[in-house]
Design an enzyme around this catalytic site. Structure first.
Site, PDB file in Angstrom:
ATOM      1  N   HIS A  81      -7.502  -5.194  -1.763  1.00 27.42           N
ATOM      2  CA  HIS A  81      -6.283  -4.455  -1.468  1.00 27.42           C
ATOM      3  C   HIS A  81      -5.386  -5.246  -0.505  1.00 27.42           C
ATOM      4  CE1 HIS A  81      -3.892  -0.832  -1.005  1.00 27.42           C
ATOM      5  NE2 HIS A  81      -4.052  -0.828   0.306  1.00 27.42           N
ATOM      6  N   SER A 125       0.837  -1.195   0.000  1.00 27.80           N
ATOM      7  CA  SER A 125       0.000   0.000   0.000  1.00 27.80           C
ATOM      8  C   SER A 125       0.876   1.251   0.000  1.00 27.80           C
ATOM      9  CB  SER A 125      -0.968  -0.050   1.189  1.00 27.80           C
ATOM     10  OG  SER A 125      -1.986   0.910   1.055  1.00 27.80           O
ATOM     11  N   GLU A 128      -9.996  -3.586  -6.091  1.00 34.65           N
ATOM     12  CA  GLU A 128      -9.503  -2.483  -5.267  1.00 34.65           C
ATOM     13  C   GLU A 128      -9.484  -1.184  -6.062  1.00 34.65           C
ATOM     14  OE1 GLU A 128      -5.316  -2.271  -4.176  1.00 34.65           O
ATOM     15  OE2 GLU A 128      -4.997  -4.236  -5.060  1.00 34.65           O
TER      16      GLU A 128
END
Length: 303
Positions: free
Chosen positions: A268, A144, A238
Site C-alpha cells: 500500500h 490512500s 495490498e
C-alpha cells in the site's frame, strides 16, 4: 527491480504495523513517529498556508517553476495524518511535475466526520481557483484516503459547476468504505500494513451513521463522467487493490481516460518508500510524466 528490496520493505512494515485494537490517538502518534523519521530533502521548503479557511502546507522544490500546482490530499483513513507529514511524498510528485504542491490539511474524524473532509477539500480547490490559478495549471494527487478524497473532490467540483483540473494521480486509493473489495480477503496474507479489521474499526469514525456507499464517501459508487484523465497506481500486495481496479473500471465505463498500473510485489502506497525501493521511484517518474504531459497539453490548447 530488486526482490531483496521488496522483501526488506515487507519486513520493515510488518515490524512497524499498528497494534490491533489501538485507539485513534495512539495510531496518530505512531504514524507521526513513522513519517517523521524520513527527513525532507535539503532543497524542499514547507511553509504553513491557507486556502479558503482550510489550513495547508505549501511545498516547493528549489528551481521548480511555481506556476503549476499539485493540490495534494494526504492519507490516513480520514482519521490521522496531516498536510505536513505528507510533505515528502507531495514534494516527490511536485518535483517530477515541475510544480509546487499544496497539501490540504482537511479536518479529521472522529472529531469532524463526513462531510468535513469533503467540504474542506472543495473549499481549498475553490479558493485556489479564486486566487487566480487557472484550472489548466492545476492537477490533483493523493494517497490512500487522500486518493479517494481527490476523486470525490473532482466529482464534487463537477457537481458544483467548477472548472476541473487537467488531470489527477492517485496512489492506492481508499475508494470503498463499505470494504466490499474481494482483495480484502485474497490479499490479507501478503499485506503488511492493512486488514479488513483495522479498516472496519475506523469506518464509523468517518461515516458517523451516513451510508458508506455514498459517492462522496466511496467514489467507486459515484458517477465519474466528465472527470479529467486519471492515473491510478496500486501494489499487488495490498487489501485495497480491488478499490483501485474498480475505480479504474468505473472511470472507463464513464468514458474517462484512465491509466491503471498494478506494480507486483509491493505494498500500500509503495511510492512513499522511494529511497529504498526502485519500483517506487520509477512509479513516481511515470506519474510525473503523466501529469506534466497534461499540463503541457493544456498550455498548448490555451496558447
Amino acid at each position: 527491480m530488486s526482490i531483496e528490496q521488496r522483501e526488506n520493505l515487507d519486513a520493515i512494515l510488518r515490524q512497524s504495523a499498528f497494534p490491533a485494537g489501538s485507539d485513534v490517538h495512539e495510531q496518530r502518534r505512531l504514524l507521526k513517529v513513522l513519517l517523521s523519521a524520513q527527513p525532507l530533502p535539503a532543497d524542499v521548503t514547507v511553509i504553513a498556508a491557507e486556502l479558503g479557511g482550510v489550513p495547508a502546507a505549501e511545498i516547493t522544490v528549489d528551481g521548480v517553476e511555481p506556476r503549476h500546482v499539485v493540490l495534494y490530499f494526504h492519507g490516513g483513513v480520514y482519521v490521522m495524518g496531516d498536510a505536513f507529514l505528507a510533505a515528502d511524498l507531495a514534494s516527490q510528485v511536485g518535483r517530477r511535475t515541475d510544480a509546487r504542491a499544496i497539501s490540504v490539511d482537511y479536518r479529521l474524524a472522529p472529531e469532524h466526520p463526513y462531510p468535513a473532509a469533503v467540504d474542506d477539500a472543495l473549499a481549498a480547490y475553490e479558493a485556489l481557483l479564486l486566487s487566480g490559478v487557472a484550472p489548466s495549471d492545476i492537477v490533483f494527487a493523493g494517497e490512500s484516503a487522500g486518493g479517494g478524497l481527490a476523486i470525490a473532490t473532482l466529482v464534487n467540483a463537477r457537481d458544483h459547476g467548477l472548472p476541473l483540473p487537467v488531470a489527477a494521480f492517485v496512489m492506492s486509493p481508499y475508494a470503498d468504505l463499505t470494504l466490499a473489495g474481494t482483495t480484502m480477503e485474497t490479499r490479507r496474507a501478503v499485506d503488511p500494513l492493512l486488514s479488513w479489521e483495522a479498516l472496519q474499526a475506523r469506518v464509523p469514525d468517518y461515516t458517523a451513521g451516513q451510508d458508506a456507499a455514498l459517492g462522496l464517501i466511496s467514489p467507486v459508487f459515484a458517477d465519474l463522467s466528465g472527470l479529467p484523465p486519471l492515473s491510478i497506481q496500486a501494489g499487488s500486495h495490498e487489501v485495497l487493490l480491488d478499490d483501485a481496479v474498480r475505480l479504474a473500471r468505473q472511470a472507463a465505463i464513464a468514458d474517462v481516460e484512465v491509466t491503471l498500473e498494478i506494480v507486483p510485489g509491493v505494498p500500500h502506497v509503495f511510492q512513499a518508500y522511494h529511497p529504498i525501493l526502485d519500483e517506487a521511484a520509477a512509479a513516481l517518474d511515470r506519474a510525473g510524466r503523466f501529469l506534466s504531459a497534461h499540463l503541457a497539453g493544456a498550455e498548448h490548447v490555451s496558447a
